[in-house]
Design an enzyme around this catalytic site. Sequence first.
Site, short mmCIF file in Angstrom:
data_model
loop_
_atom_site.label_atom_id
_atom_site.label_comp_id
_atom_site.label_asym_id
_atom_site.label_seq_id
_atom_site.Cartn_x
_atom_site.Cartn_y
_atom_site.Cartn_z
N CYS A 264 0.92 -1.05 -0.22
CA CYS A 264 -0.16 -0.27 0.22
C CYS A 264 0.83 1.09 0.10
O CYS A 264 1.50 1.26 0.61
CB CYS A 264 -0.99 -0.16 0.81
SG CYS A 264 -2.18 1.24 1.57
N PRO A 265 0.76 2.74 -0.71
CA PRO A 265 -0.55 2.37 -2.11
C PRO A 265 -0.29 2.00 -3.40
O PRO A 265 -0.82 2.18 -3.98
CB PRO A 265 -0.93 3.46 -1.86
CG PRO A 265 0.46 4.52 -1.60
CD PRO A 265 1.02 3.68 -0.68
#
Length: 71
Positions: free
Chosen positions: A14-15
């Site tokens: 993430c992200p």
Amino acid sequence: MSDLYTLDATGLLCPLPVLKARKRLQALKSGEELTVQADDPAAIIDMPHFCMEAGHELVRTDLDSSPQIYV
């Protein structure tokens, strides 16, 4: 299937899976589908949230596969 319609985001955290999906989706026309493969545990939350916020339809998920699949 063309590389335009698939995104291998395995190994990314993430992200990055969402950011790469956003970039890839920009090249697609309305109605075309992108298949994303991801193994980041946060993708279970991030991908549906991204689709909802960006106005994309999450057609299918397969959370039991490894990697997970999002269409």
